[in-house]
Design a protein around this motif. Structure first.
Motif, PDB file in Angstrom:
ATOM      1  N   GLY A 224      30.567  84.722  44.495  1.00 12.54           N
ATOM      2  CA  GLY A 224      31.869  84.083  44.567  1.00 12.54           C
ATOM      3  C   GLY A 224      32.360  83.482  43.270  1.00 12.54           C
ATOM      4  O   GLY A 224      33.439  82.893  43.220  1.00 12.54           O
ATOM      5  N   GLN A 225      31.583  83.616  42.188  1.00 13.51           N
ATOM      6  CA  GLN A 225      31.997  83.105  40.877  1.00 13.51           C
ATOM      7  C   GLN A 225      32.998  84.071  40.247  1.00 13.51           C
ATOM      8  O   GLN A 225      32.724  85.263  40.121  1.00 13.51           O
ATOM      9  CB  GLN A 225      30.783  82.953  39.964  1.00 13.51           C
ATOM     10  CG  GLN A 225      31.105  82.705  38.493  1.00 13.51           C
ATOM     11  CD  GLN A 225      31.761  81.366  38.244  1.00 13.51           C
ATOM     12  OE1 GLN A 225      31.205  80.328  38.586  1.00 13.51           O
ATOM     13  NE2 GLN A 225      32.958  81.375  37.660  1.00 13.51           N
ATOM     14  N   TRP A 226      34.153  83.551  39.859  1.00  7.64           N
ATOM     15  CA  TRP A 226      35.119  84.392  39.171  1.00  7.64           C
ATOM     16  C   TRP A 226      34.685  84.614  37.724  1.00  7.64           C
ATOM     17  O   TRP A 226      34.154  83.710  37.074  1.00  7.64           O
ATOM     18  CB  TRP A 226      36.500  83.756  39.196  1.00  7.64           C
ATOM     19  CG  TRP A 226      37.183  83.936  40.516  1.00  7.64           C
ATOM     20  CD1 TRP A 226      37.193  83.070  41.566  1.00  7.64           C
ATOM     21  CD2 TRP A 226      37.952  85.078  40.922  1.00  7.64           C
ATOM     22  NE1 TRP A 226      37.905  83.588  42.614  1.00  7.64           N
ATOM     23  CE2 TRP A 226      38.399  84.827  42.254  1.00  7.64           C
ATOM     24  CE3 TRP A 226      38.314  86.281  40.324  1.00  7.64           C
ATOM     25  CZ2 TRP A 226      39.174  85.727  42.976  1.00  7.64           C
ATOM     26  CZ3 TRP A 226      39.094  87.183  41.037  1.00  7.64           C
ATOM     27  CH2 TRP A 226      39.516  86.911  42.338  1.00  7.64           C
ATOM     28  N   CYS A 252      34.542  82.165  34.545  1.00 12.27           N
ATOM     29  CA  CYS A 252      35.814  81.505  34.258  1.00 12.27           C
ATOM     30  C   CYS A 252      36.343  80.821  35.516  1.00 12.27           C
ATOM     31  O   CYS A 252      35.943  81.162  36.639  1.00 12.27           O
ATOM     32  CB  CYS A 252      36.847  82.501  33.728  1.00 12.27           C
ATOM     33  SG  CYS A 252      37.414  83.681  34.968  1.00 12.27           S
ATOM     34  N   ASP A 253      37.232  79.876  35.323  1.00 15.73           N
ATOM     35  CA  ASP A 253      38.049  79.344  36.413  1.00 15.73           C
ATOM     36  C   ASP A 253      39.317  80.183  36.483  1.00 15.73           C
ATOM     37  O   ASP A 253      39.776  80.730  35.464  1.00 15.73           O
ATOM     38  CB  ASP A 253      38.402  77.881  36.150  1.00 15.73           C
ATOM     39  CG  ASP A 253      37.170  76.976  36.150  1.00 15.73           C
ATOM     40  OD1 ASP A 253      36.259  77.241  36.959  1.00 15.73           O
ATOM     41  OD2 ASP A 253      37.118  76.047  35.320  1.00 15.73           O
ATOM     42  N   LEU A 254      39.898  80.289  37.670  1.00 13.11           N
ATOM     43  CA  LEU A 254      41.137  81.051  37.782  1.00 13.11           C
ATOM     44  C   LEU A 254      42.232  80.353  36.976  1.00 13.11           C
ATOM     45  O   LEU A 254      42.434  79.133  37.113  1.00 13.11           O
ATOM     46  CB  LEU A 254      41.551  81.187  39.242  1.00 13.11           C
ATOM     47  CG  LEU A 254      40.677  82.132  40.076  1.00 13.11           C
ATOM     48  CD1 LEU A 254      41.167  82.178  41.519  1.00 13.11           C
ATOM     49  CD2 LEU A 254      40.644  83.529  39.482  1.00 13.11           C
ATOM     50  N   LEU A 258      45.700  79.280  39.918  1.00 17.42           N
ATOM     51  CA  LEU A 258      45.887  80.291  40.959  1.00 17.42           C
ATOM     52  C   LEU A 258      44.766  80.204  41.987  1.00 17.42           C
ATOM     53  O   LEU A 258      43.628  79.833  41.664  1.00 17.42           O
ATOM     54  CB  LEU A 258      45.903  81.691  40.341  1.00 17.42           C
ATOM     55  CG  LEU A 258      47.095  82.041  39.447  1.00 17.42           C
ATOM     56  CD1 LEU A 258      46.817  83.322  38.662  1.00 17.42           C
ATOM     57  CD2 LEU A 258      48.368  82.191  40.285  1.00 17.42           C
ATOM     58  N   THR A 259      45.079  80.588  43.214  1.00 18.12           N
ATOM     59  CA  THR A 259      44.062  80.714  44.248  1.00 18.12           C
ATOM     60  C   THR A 259      43.604  82.166  44.317  1.00 18.12           C
ATOM     61  O   THR A 259      44.251  83.074  43.773  1.00 18.12           O
ATOM     62  CB  THR A 259      44.607  80.289  45.619  1.00 18.12           C
ATOM     63  OG1 THR A 259      45.615  81.234  46.020  1.00 18.12           O
ATOM     64  CG2 THR A 259      45.201  78.892  45.565  1.00 18.12           C
ATOM     65  N   SER A 260      42.494  82.397  45.004  1.00 21.26           N
ATOM     66  CA  SER A 260      41.983  83.766  45.154  1.00 21.26           C
ATOM     67  C   SER A 260      43.013  84.657  45.831  1.00 21.26           C
ATOM     68  O   SER A 260      43.215  85.821  45.439  1.00 21.26           O
ATOM     69  CB  SER A 260      40.698  83.748  45.970  1.00 21.26           C
ATOM     70  OG  SER A 260      39.683  83.035  45.304  1.00 21.26           O
ATOM     71  N   ARG A 261      43.682  84.129  46.867  1.00 17.11           N
ATOM     72  CA  ARG A 261      44.694  84.929  47.564  1.00 17.11           C
ATOM     73  C   ARG A 261      45.875  85.226  46.659  1.00 17.11           C
ATOM     74  O   ARG A 261      46.428  86.343  46.682  1.00 17.11           O
ATOM     75  CB  ARG A 261      45.159  84.181  48.814  1.00 17.11           C
ATOM     76  CG  ARG A 261      46.206  84.943  49.616  1.00 17.11           C
ATOM     77  CD  ARG A 261      45.659  86.277  50.114  1.00 17.11           C
ATOM     78  NE  ARG A 261      44.917  86.106  51.355  1.00 17.11           N
ATOM     79  CZ  ARG A 261      44.297  87.079  52.007  1.00 17.11           C
ATOM     80  NH1 ARG A 261      44.317  88.311  51.496  1.00 17.11           N
ATOM     81  NH2 ARG A 261      43.640  86.851  53.117  1.00 17.11           N
ATOM     82  N   GLU A 262      46.274  84.273  45.833  1.00 15.50           N
ATOM     83  CA  GLU A 262      47.391  84.512  44.927  1.00 15.50           C
ATOM     84  C   GLU A 262      47.044  85.588  43.900  1.00 15.50           C
ATOM     85  O   GLU A 262      47.918  86.378  43.509  1.00 15.50           O
ATOM     86  CB  GLU A 262      47.789  83.207  44.238  1.00 15.50           C
ATOM     87  CG  GLU A 262      48.505  82.231  45.175  1.00 15.50           C
ATOM     88  CD  GLU A 262      48.651  80.841  44.609  1.00 15.50           C
ATOM     89  OE1 GLU A 262      49.371  80.024  45.218  1.00 15.50           O
ATOM     90  OE2 GLU A 262      48.045  80.562  43.547  1.00 15.50           O
ATOM     91  N   VAL A 263      45.789  85.627  43.459  1.00 14.66           N
ATOM     92  CA  VAL A 263      45.367  86.689  42.542  1.00 14.66           C
ATOM     93  C   VAL A 263      45.498  88.042  43.228  1.00 14.66           C
ATOM     94  O   VAL A 263      45.945  89.029  42.624  1.00 14.66           O
ATOM     95  CB  VAL A 263      43.920  86.458  42.063  1.00 14.66           C
ATOM     96  CG1 VAL A 263      43.394  87.683  41.309  1.00 14.66           C
ATOM     97  CG2 VAL A 263      43.845  85.235  41.167  1.00 14.66           C
ATOM     98  N   GLU A 264      45.127  88.130  44.494  1.00 11.93           N
ATOM     99  CA  GLU A 264      45.254  89.389  45.236  1.00 11.93           C
ATOM    100  C   GLU A 264      46.719  89.801  45.354  1.00 11.93           C
ATOM    101  O   GLU A 264      47.058  90.985  45.191  1.00 11.93           O
ATOM    102  CB  GLU A 264      44.635  89.239  46.621  1.00 11.93           C
ATOM    103  CG  GLU A 264      43.119  89.062  46.601  1.00 11.93           C
ATOM    104  CD  GLU A 264      42.565  88.835  47.987  1.00 11.93           C
ATOM    105  OE1 GLU A 264      43.309  88.346  48.865  1.00 11.93           O
ATOM    106  OE2 GLU A 264      41.382  89.159  48.205  1.00 11.93           O
TER     107      GLU A 264
END
Length: 323
Positions: A224-226, A252-254, A258-264
Motif C-alpha cells: 500500500g506504499q505509494w 513518496c506521498d501522493l 490527492l487521495t488514491s481514488r482521485e489518482v485513479e
C-alpha cells in the motif's frame, strides 16, 4: 602458493588498474596491469547466472579463441579447486595439462594463468585468462589475484551498462530484458519492491514493445506504499547488447494532497475517458466522479480537462497499472 611481498610499483599498478577498469573497461585495466606483468594476451570470460554457462566477452592478443574453451575449463578439477580457494591456476599445472596442450601450446603460448573473478561481496562473475610466450614472473599470480575484485565488475552480466538518464537521488532500480530476465543497474541500489512484484516483468516488456522512450507515474506496492516510478529504455547485459528497460522507484506521498481514488480518476481523465466511462470503469456513480473531479481541479489549479491532462502527464501523476 608461496607468500610474495608486492613492491610499491606493484601496489601502484593495483590502484591504477581499478581506476582504469572503471574509466576504460577491460582494455584500460589490462594496460595498467601490463606495466608490471608482461602479459601478451588476455581474455575475459563472463559467467551468466541466468544460463549457468560461460562465454568469451573481451579478448586481445590471441589469434583465435576457442568457443568451447571456457566450458571445458569449468569442468576441470582445477577450476573447482580455484573456485573454492579463490586463487589463480597456472596453466600446465597438474590437472590442466590437456587443456594447456589443446588451447594454448599449439599457438606458441608458454605460460598462462587463469583466475576466477569474485566481487568484493563474494559473487562469482567469470574468469580472466592471461598468457605469455615466456615465463611470467613469480609475482604474476599474486598481483592478478589482488586485482581480481576490480576486474570482476567487467564480467558481471547482471548489471545494466548505462546510467539510466540521471535519476535523482533516492531511487532504487531494476533492469529487465524483453524476455523478462531481471538484472541489476550499475550504480543504483536494487529495488526490493519491484523484485517482489512478478508482473513488473510484463510491464517492462509492454514498455519495450511500445514507442515510448520514458514514462513516469505513481504506483502503490503490495503493502500500500505509494511510489514514484520512472521507466526508461536501456541497453542491458554486456555492452548493452540486449534491448531492455530500467524501472526505478522511490517511496513518496501522493502530491497535491490527492487521495488514491482521485489518482485513479485523474488517470482515466488523462486517458481521454468521459465521466460515464470513468464511472463504469471504477464502479462509481457519475455524480461521485463529478465530485472527485471538482476536488482534483481545485487541488491542481486547473480549469479544464485539457490543462489537467497536460499537467498530469508532465508531472507523472498517473497511476502506473501493473498487469
Amino acid at each position: 602458493m608461496d607468500q610474495i611481498n608486492l613492491s610499491a610499483r606493484h601496489l601502484h599498478a593495483v590502484a591504477e588498474l581499478g581506476f582504469q577498469a572503471a574509466r576504460h573497461g577491460a582494455h584500460g585495466a589490462m594496460t595498467a596491469l601490463r606495466e608490471v606483468i608482461p602479459v601478451e594476451a588476455y581474455e575475459f570470460v563472463a559467467f551468466d547466472p541466468a544460463t549457468g554457462r560461460h562465454r568469451s566477452l573481451v579478448s586481445a592478443g590471441y589469434a583465435r579463441v576457442d568457443e568451447d574453451a571456457a566450458e571445458e575449463y569449468a569442468r576441470l578439477d582445477a577450476y573447482r579447486r580455484a573456485m573454492s580457494m579463490r586463487t589463480p591456476v597456472v596453466m600446465g599445472s597438474p590437472g590442466t595439462e590437456r587443456y594447456f596442450r589443446r588451447h594454448l601450446e599449439p599457438y606458441g603460448w608458454r605460460c598462462g594463468i587463469t583466475t576466477p573473478l569474485f566481487l568484493s561481496g563474494g559473487r562469482y562473475t567469470g574468469l580472466l585468462h592471461v598468457s605469455a610466450r615466456s615465463d611470467l614472473p613469480p609475482e604474476a599470480a599474486p598481483v592478478i589475484s589482488a586485482v581480481s575484485p576490480a576486474l570482476a565488475h567487467l564480467t558481471d552480466l547482471t548489471r545494466c551498462v548505462i546510467d539510466p538518464l540521471g535519476l535523482p537521488p533516492g531511487f532504487h532500480a531494476v533492469a529487465f530484458e524483453r524476455g523478462g530476465r531481471r538484472r541489476d543497474v550499475a550504480g543504483w541500489p536494487p529495488s526490493e519492491a519491484i523484485a517482489a512484484e512478478p508482473a513488473m516483468a510484463d510491464l517492462a516488456r509492454r514498455f519495450i514493445e511500445s514507442r515510448e522512450l520514458s514514462r513516469r507515474g505513481l504506483w502503490p506496492d503490495a503493502g500500500g506504499q505509494w511510489r514514484e516510478v520512472r521507466i526508461h529504455r536501456a541497453g542491458v547485459g554486456a555492452h548493452g547488447a540486449i534491448q531492455g528497460a530500467v524501472i526505478a522507484e522511490r517511496p513518496c506521498d501522493l502530491p497535491y494532497d490527492l487521495t488514491s481514488r482521485e489518482v485513479e480518476v485523474l488517470t482515466r481523465v488523462a486517458q481521454g475517458d468521459s465521466n460515464p466511462q470513468i464511472a463504469a470503469a471504477l464502479v462509481l456513480s457519475v455524480r461521485t466522479v463529478t465530485t472527485h473531479l471538482e476536488h482534483i481541479f481545485a487541488k491542481l489549479g486547473c480549469d479544464s480537462r485539457t490543462r489537467l491532462t497536460t499537467k498530469v502527464l508532465a508531472e507523472g501523476l498517473c497511476r502506473v497499472d501493473v498487469p
